[in-house]
Design a protein around this motif. Structure first.
Motif, PDB file in Angstrom:
ATOM      1  N   ILE A 397       0.852  -1.195   0.000  1.00 31.35           N
ATOM      2  CA  ILE A 397       0.000   0.000   0.000  1.00 31.35           C
ATOM      3  C   ILE A 397       0.886   1.243   0.000  1.00 31.35           C
ATOM      4  CG2 ILE A 397      -1.630   1.358   1.379  1.00 31.35           C
ATOM      5  CD1 ILE A 397      -2.821  -1.287   2.420  1.00 31.35           C
ATOM      6  N   ASN A 398       1.912   1.197   0.832  1.00 33.30           N
ATOM      7  CA  ASN A 398       2.805   2.354   0.971  1.00 33.30           C
ATOM      8  C   ASN A 398       3.558   2.622  -0.334  1.00 33.30           C
ATOM      9  OD1 ASN A 398       3.733   4.428   2.662  1.00 33.30           O
ATOM     10  ND2 ASN A 398       5.650   3.315   3.077  1.00 33.30           N
ATOM     11  N   MET A 399       3.981   1.558  -0.983  1.00 34.90           N
ATOM     12  CA  MET A 399       4.715   1.725  -2.233  1.00 34.90           C
ATOM     13  C   MET A 399       3.855   2.438  -3.282  1.00 34.90           C
ATOM     14  SD  MET A 399       6.251  -1.287  -4.607  1.00 34.90           S
ATOM     15  CE  MET A 399       4.736  -1.463  -5.557  1.00 34.90           C
ATOM     16  N   HIS A 400       2.635   1.945  -3.440  1.00 31.39           N
ATOM     17  CA  HIS A 400       1.728   2.591  -4.397  1.00 31.39           C
ATOM     18  C   HIS A 400       1.444   4.038  -3.994  1.00 31.39           C
ATOM     19  CE1 HIS A 400       0.760  -0.930  -6.828  1.00 31.39           C
ATOM     20  NE2 HIS A 400       0.665  -1.641  -5.717  1.00 31.39           N
ATOM     21  N   PHE A 401       1.248   4.222  -2.692  1.00 31.19           N
ATOM     22  CA  PHE A 401       0.921   5.560  -2.190  1.00 31.19           C
ATOM     23  C   PHE A 401       2.069   6.540  -2.434  1.00 31.19           C
ATOM     24  CE2 PHE A 401       1.480   8.241   1.719  1.00 31.19           C
ATOM     25  CZ  PHE A 401       0.647   9.271   1.290  1.00 31.19           C
ATOM     26  N   LEU A 402       3.269   6.119  -2.102  1.00 36.21           N
ATOM     27  CA  LEU A 402       4.394   7.048  -2.239  1.00 36.21           C
ATOM     28  C   LEU A 402       4.661   7.375  -3.711  1.00 36.21           C
ATOM     29  CD1 LEU A 402       6.774   5.839   0.636  1.00 36.21           C
ATOM     30  CD2 LEU A 402       5.162   7.762   0.618  1.00 36.21           C
ATOM     31  N   ARG A 403       4.319   6.439  -4.599  1.00 35.26           N
ATOM     32  CA  ARG A 403       4.407   6.756  -6.035  1.00 35.26           C
ATOM     33  C   ARG A 403       3.450   7.875  -6.384  1.00 35.26           C
ATOM     34  NH1 ARG A 403       4.122   0.957  -8.658  1.00 35.26           N
ATOM     35  NH2 ARG A 403       6.217   0.258  -8.065  1.00 35.26           N
ATOM     36  N   GLU A 404       2.282   7.831  -5.784  1.00 36.69           N
ATOM     37  CA  GLU A 404       1.294   8.875  -6.042  1.00 36.69           C
ATOM     38  C   GLU A 404       1.807  10.225  -5.532  1.00 36.69           C
ATOM     39  OE1 GLU A 404      -2.572   7.567  -4.661  1.00 36.69           O
ATOM     40  OE2 GLU A 404      -3.466   9.553  -4.996  1.00 36.69           O
ATOM     41  N   VAL A 405       2.412  10.196  -4.360  1.00 39.81           N
ATOM     42  CA  VAL A 405       2.971  11.441  -3.803  1.00 39.81           C
ATOM     43  C   VAL A 405       4.060  11.976  -4.723  1.00 39.81           C
ATOM     44  CG1 VAL A 405       4.167  12.488  -1.850  1.00 39.81           C
ATOM     45  CG2 VAL A 405       2.472  10.694  -1.440  1.00 39.81           C
ATOM     46  N   ALA A 407       4.408  11.533  -7.850  1.00 37.86           N
ATOM     47  CA  ALA A 407       3.836  12.067  -9.087  1.00 37.86           C
ATOM     48  C   ALA A 407       3.290  13.482  -8.874  1.00 37.86           C
ATOM     49  CB  ALA A 407       2.739  11.144  -9.599  1.00 37.86           C
ATOM     50  N   HIS A 408       2.742  13.730  -7.672  1.00 37.28           N
ATOM     51  CA  HIS A 408       2.205  15.057  -7.380  1.00 37.28           C
ATOM     52  C   HIS A 408       3.281  16.067  -7.022  1.00 37.28           C
ATOM     53  CE1 HIS A 408      -1.946  13.650  -7.292  1.00 37.28           C
ATOM     54  NE2 HIS A 408      -2.298  14.915  -7.183  1.00 37.28           N
ATOM     55  N   PHE A 409       4.282  15.602  -6.326  1.00 34.09           N
ATOM     56  CA  PHE A 409       5.325  16.506  -5.821  1.00 34.09           C
ATOM     57  C   PHE A 409       6.686  15.943  -6.203  1.00 34.09           C
ATOM     58  CE2 PHE A 409       1.698  16.661  -2.919  1.00 34.09           C
ATOM     59  CZ  PHE A 409       1.390  18.021  -2.914  1.00 34.09           C
ATOM     60  N   PRO A 410       7.022  15.998  -7.491  1.00 30.25           N
ATOM     61  CA  PRO A 410       8.254  15.328  -7.935  1.00 30.25           C
ATOM     62  C   PRO A 410       9.480  15.857  -7.189  1.00 30.25           C
ATOM     63  CG  PRO A 410       6.984  16.199  -9.810  1.00 30.25           C
ATOM     64  CD  PRO A 410       6.337  16.717  -8.565  1.00 30.25           C
ATOM     65  N   GLY A 411      10.299  14.941  -6.765  1.00 35.74           N
ATOM     66  CA  GLY A 411      11.577  15.311  -6.161  1.00 35.74           C
ATOM     67  C   GLY A 411      11.488  15.796  -4.716  1.00 35.74           C
ATOM     68  N   ASP A 412      10.310  15.763  -4.146  1.00 36.27           N
ATOM     69  CA  ASP A 412      10.158  16.278  -2.766  1.00 36.27           C
ATOM     70  C   ASP A 412      10.386  15.146  -1.759  1.00 36.27           C
ATOM     71  OD1 ASP A 412       9.494  17.590  -0.452  1.00 36.27           O
ATOM     72  OD2 ASP A 412       7.690  18.553  -1.276  1.00 36.27           O
ATOM     73  N   ARG A 415       9.021  15.451   1.801  1.00 36.88           N
ATOM     74  CA  ARG A 415       7.584  15.210   1.916  1.00 36.88           C
ATOM     75  C   ARG A 415       7.306  13.697   1.932  1.00 36.88           C
ATOM     76  NH1 ARG A 415       2.918  18.384   0.489  1.00 36.88           N
ATOM     77  NH2 ARG A 415       4.343  20.052  -0.056  1.00 36.88           N
ATOM     78  N   ILE A 416       7.987  12.978   1.100  1.00 38.90           N
ATOM     79  CA  ILE A 416       7.783  11.524   1.050  1.00 38.90           C
ATOM     80  C   ILE A 416       8.145  10.895   2.397  1.00 38.90           C
ATOM     81  CG2 ILE A 416       8.706   9.407   0.009  1.00 38.90           C
ATOM     82  CD1 ILE A 416       8.476  10.761  -2.662  1.00 38.90           C
ATOM     83  N   ARG A 417       9.206  11.361   2.973  1.00 39.64           N
ATOM     84  CA  ARG A 417       9.606  10.857   4.282  1.00 39.64           C
ATOM     85  C   ARG A 417       8.539  11.177   5.331  1.00 39.64           C
ATOM     86  NH1 ARG A 417      14.773  11.675   3.386  1.00 39.64           N
ATOM     87  NH2 ARG A 417      14.634  13.906   3.809  1.00 39.64           N
TER      88      ARG A 417
END
Ligand code: 7GP
Length: 815
Positions: A397-405, A407-412, A415-417
């Motif tokens: 779930i986290n892997m898919h979710f963090l991909r979404e993040v 995609a919205h905030f590339p390189g951030d 934020r992902i952390r």
């Protein structure tokens, strides 16, 4: 199926509604179900026979409700909560079945009064505080609003501990609430479920995603349900509570025969421990493995039951979310999200994306706190050991979710952390609130300010990503329990004023009382009700100002601030014994988490101050401090109707909502409070001239912290404050309370000293208002008249419209 088929098909006799019918049914309950006679029945026999007789009337409505609801095949609301503080059942069920008068009559031949019998009705204390009582109010209102719903919870053997005072400090005893049995519940052993723990996972050949989980331990979950009747409607819903048991095979006969008695039952004991005891803690992360076990146990049993119910009427998994909304009461049941994924993917063989789309649309999450220490996290290693498959699913779930993040905030990366479901600062932990936000369709706070602070602080990153997901649903309370049952005198006055009791299902009608606020005769009646309630409570002089602070003990709620006020009043009266003092009774009640030492020090200090004042002949006539032991729903129902002043003095930005504040205002107590939680909305409704406001607001409080807060500056500057703290340190209260003073002067986490002066000034305003009897009564009436908004019926209507998207399914009346 028509409702008549239900009973006529099997030729069941109808339960009659006359006094004679009720009497007959009571006697037959006594005779056939208790196995005793009128002559030899004990009080408890009479109680149980009465409970069964009342229950039968509701069971009848329950059968018709189930038939109507299943025929309709609606979207069901499933409320998942680790806690329910249901309150005593007998009085409620008499009211909701309209059999109170019949019962009183029917008991006469047994030589028993209804009051005596009601005293035997024990409240199931299956919750800690606000969150658990809210769950009870919401299921009451769902039934009252004809919403098809089931509440799921755990049937703890031991509820919230019983509190007593020993040497002025809190002592705890186990609460074996069902020691004598519980006549209100129906065991349903055929609906039992098997729950796994520990073990390992194995790949499934040919499937990259599916796994087989081989648990290392299994336990049984056995449900029983209690009836949840709606008021003035036919609907009777249920709350289904799970209890853990070892399997039949868990008793080891050979060990027993070898004299190893303890070892022979150890497996069963280990299983049963899961539902043994409610964690008596509502603020700190005390859990450990057993608590996580409880949470998974609740979720696993409930989800399988929900799926069973779905499949009775439906075949296509794509309809699941349209027929099911599961409301998570805080994060305690969040493991239901990976559990549903596991069931759909591993057991029912849906592909991941389809399962995820169903899961996400099935859940909604209510957050009840802002305190960072109350946001649950679990060590990854504990999860891995206890629920290995669930951890794998959470990673996915986290892997898919963090991909979404990404995609919205590339390189951030930062934020992902911050947003990851797995926290990596120090020990790796699973962040349940993050999982709950990611896996649900809606997230709500419980009052306007709380929802705003959630969006702007704790869950800000998530609100940036999914702004539409975040909502507010302001809490509410049951007017039946907290006005009608708790305060029958006031209910009568209201019904007389409004020409009937329709307001009990339509609390906005209280607004019609406004015109009576200026009627001298009505005011006089209003006052005499309050006075009679104070006489009943017998906490102090009924003509004194009854000032109540009733809630869990927590530093953020600031019982210590109230205490500083009490000490200052004590000093003032001593210095000027002949002053024109307003007699006050200050009543505290509430429990502290057993391991929460700072809160227990405050309790101890309250009792020491109470004793010092009581022993002081100069002060005692004007000021009395009372600590009422073992605060629970039953005690709340006695105190609230007698209160003049409601203390809602938490540090702004800390109390998510509060619900005691609503109960007290509705019963005509005036609030002294900060701009915190639902206080803000109460003030907006009752009018600022009818609310005593003081203190920093949430913004100022946050600023003060950022700019470097120094409690000592307040101490140095304010002579009365200094005198109060010095008195504690000098041993004026039997040497008790130095820890409290030390923490206030040292760091004062909740800015108590910063709000002290403003609070004292505000208390003087309270006294000015109190001196003008008519003004006070008018304010009191207007508080009641303008608080209709705080009915849980409104709260449920909000959830139904905006989050659950469900409509009522009325149950036809019996002709
Ligand atoms: C309480 C909140 O402290 C209270 O402000 C609110 O009115 C109530 O929930 C109902 O929403 N929270 C708890 O009782 C609790 O256990 C831990 O919170 C997450």
């Amino acid at each position: 199926m028509g409702r008549m088929d239900l009973r006529q098909g099997i030729g069941l006799r109808r339960l009659g509604s006359t006094a004679d019918d009720f009497q007959q049914d009571l006697l037959s309950s006594l005779y056939y179900r208790k196995g005793t006679t009128v002559e030899s029945a004990s009080a408890r026999d009479a109680y149980e026979a009465l409970a069964l007789t009342v229950r039968d009337r509701l069971a009848d409505r329950r059968a018709r409700t189930a038939a109507a609801q299943f025929a309709h095949n609606p979207r069901w609301v499933y409320y998942l909560s680790a806690e329910y503080l249901l309150g005593a059942q007998l009085e409620q069920n008499l009211l909701y079945s309209g059999t109170g008068d019949l019962a009183a009559q029917a008991l006469k031949p047994l030589g028993r009064s209804l009051e005596e019998i009601e005293d035997l009705d024990v409240e199931p204390g299956l919750g800690n505080g606000g969150l658990g009582r809210l769950a009870a109010c919401l299921i009451d209102s769902m039934a009252t609003r004809d919403i098809p719903a089931v509440g799921y919870g755990i049937r703890y053997d031991f509820g919230i501990f019983k509190q007593s005072l020993e040497d002025g400090g809190q002592a705890e005893r186990a609460d074996d609430w069902a020691f004598h049995g519980n006549p209100w519940e129906f065991p349903a052993p055929d609906d039992r479920q098997t729950v796994g723990f520990y073990g390992h996972t194995e790949p499934v050949p040919g499937s990259p995603v599916r796994k087989r989980w081989v648990p290392g331990e299994t336990v049984l979950g056995e449900p029983s349900h209690m009836l949840v009747p709606g008021y003035n409607t036919e609907t009777v819903n249920i709350v289904r509570l799970w209890r853990a048991r070892g399997s039949e095979a868990s008793f080891d006969l050979s060990r027993f025969s070898a004299g190893q008695y303890a070892e022979a039952v150890q497996e069963a004991v280990r299983a049963e421990n899961i539902s043994k005891v409610l964690y008596p803690d509502d603020s700190t992360e005390l859990g450990r493995e057993l608590r996580l076990k409880q949470q998974y146990f609740l979720c696993s049993c409930s989800l399988r039951d929900i799926i069973r119910r779905f499949r009775l009427r439906n075949e296509n998994w794509d309809d699941f979310a349209d027929k099911t909304i599961i409301q998570l009461n805080d994060t305690h049941p969040t493991v239901a999200i990976p559990e549903l994924m596991r069931l759909l993917v591993d057991e029912y063989e849906l592909d991941w994306d389809r399962a995820w789309s169903i899961t996400r649309r099935t859940f909604a999450y209510t957050c009840h706190t802002l305190l960072p220490e109350a946001l649950e996290t679990w060590p990854v290693h504990m999860f891995e050991r206890l629920l290995p498959r669930h951890l794998e699913i959470i990673y996915l779930i986290n892997m898919h979710f963090l991909r979404e993040v990404e995609a919205h905030f590339p390189g951030d990366a930062d934020r992902i952390r911050r947003m990851s479901i797995i926290g990596e600062n120090g020990e790796r932990r699973v962040r349940m609130a993050h999982l709950a936000v990611v896996g649900t369709e809606a997230v709500n706070g419980v009052a306007e300010l709380h929802s705003k602070l959630l969006r702007e602080t704790v869950l800000q990153d998530f609100a940036d990503l999914w702004p539409a997901k975040f909502q507010n649903v302001t809490n509410g309370i049951s007017p039946r329990r907290f006005i009608r049952l708790a305060n029958p005198r006031l209910s009568e006055v209201i019904s007389d004023g409004l020409g009937g009791d329709g307001w009990l299902n339509d609390l906005d009608r209280l607004a019609e009382l406004e015109s009576l606020a200026d009627d001298p005769a009505f005011r006089e009646r209003w006052r005499s009700v309050k006075r009679a309630n104070k006489v009943d409570l017998a906490a102090g002089d009924p003509d004194s100002l009854t000032d109540v602070m009733i809630k869990r003990f927590h530093e953020y709620k600031r019982q210590q601030l109230k205490l500083l006020h009490v000490i200052t009043m004590y000093h003032r009266i001593r210095e000027n014994p002949n002053g024109d003092w307003i007699p006050r009774t200050v009543l505290f009640a509430g429990k502290a988490a057993p391991a929460y030492h700072a809160a227990k020090h405050i309790i101890r200090l309250i009792n020491a101050v109470a004793a010092t004042i009581a022993a002081d002949p100069v002060v005692a006539p004007h000021l009395r401090v009372v600590f009422a032991e073992n605060y629970n729903v039953t005690l709340a129902e006695r105190i609230i109707p007698a209160a003049d002043l409601s203390e809602q003095i938490s540090l702004a930005g800390k109390e998510a909502s509060g619900t005691g504040n609503m109960k007290l205002a509705l019963n005509g107590a005036l609030t002294i409070g900060t701009l915190d939680g639902a206080n803000i909305e109460i003030r907006a409704h009752v009018g600022e001239e009818n609310f005593f406001l003081f203190g920093l607001d949430a913004f100022q409080a946050a600023e003060a912290r950022i700019n470097g807060y120094h409690p000592r500056e307040h101490y140095e500057r304010d002579a009365e404050l200094r005198a109060a703290l010095d008195a504690i340190n000098a041993g004026a209260f039997g040497g008790v309370g130095r820890e409290v003073a030390e923490s206030l002067l040292g760091w004062d986490e909740y800015l108590t000293l910063a709000d002290y002066r403003s609070y004292l000034d505000c208390q003087e305003e309270v006294e000015r208002a109190w001196r003008d009897r008519d003004r006070w009564t008018r304010m009191s009436i207007l508080n009641t008249a303008r608080c209709g908004f705080f009915s849980a019926d409104r709260t449920v209507a909000d959830y139904a419209a905006r989050i659950w998207r469900v409509a009522p399914v009325p149950v036809p009346r019996e002709d």
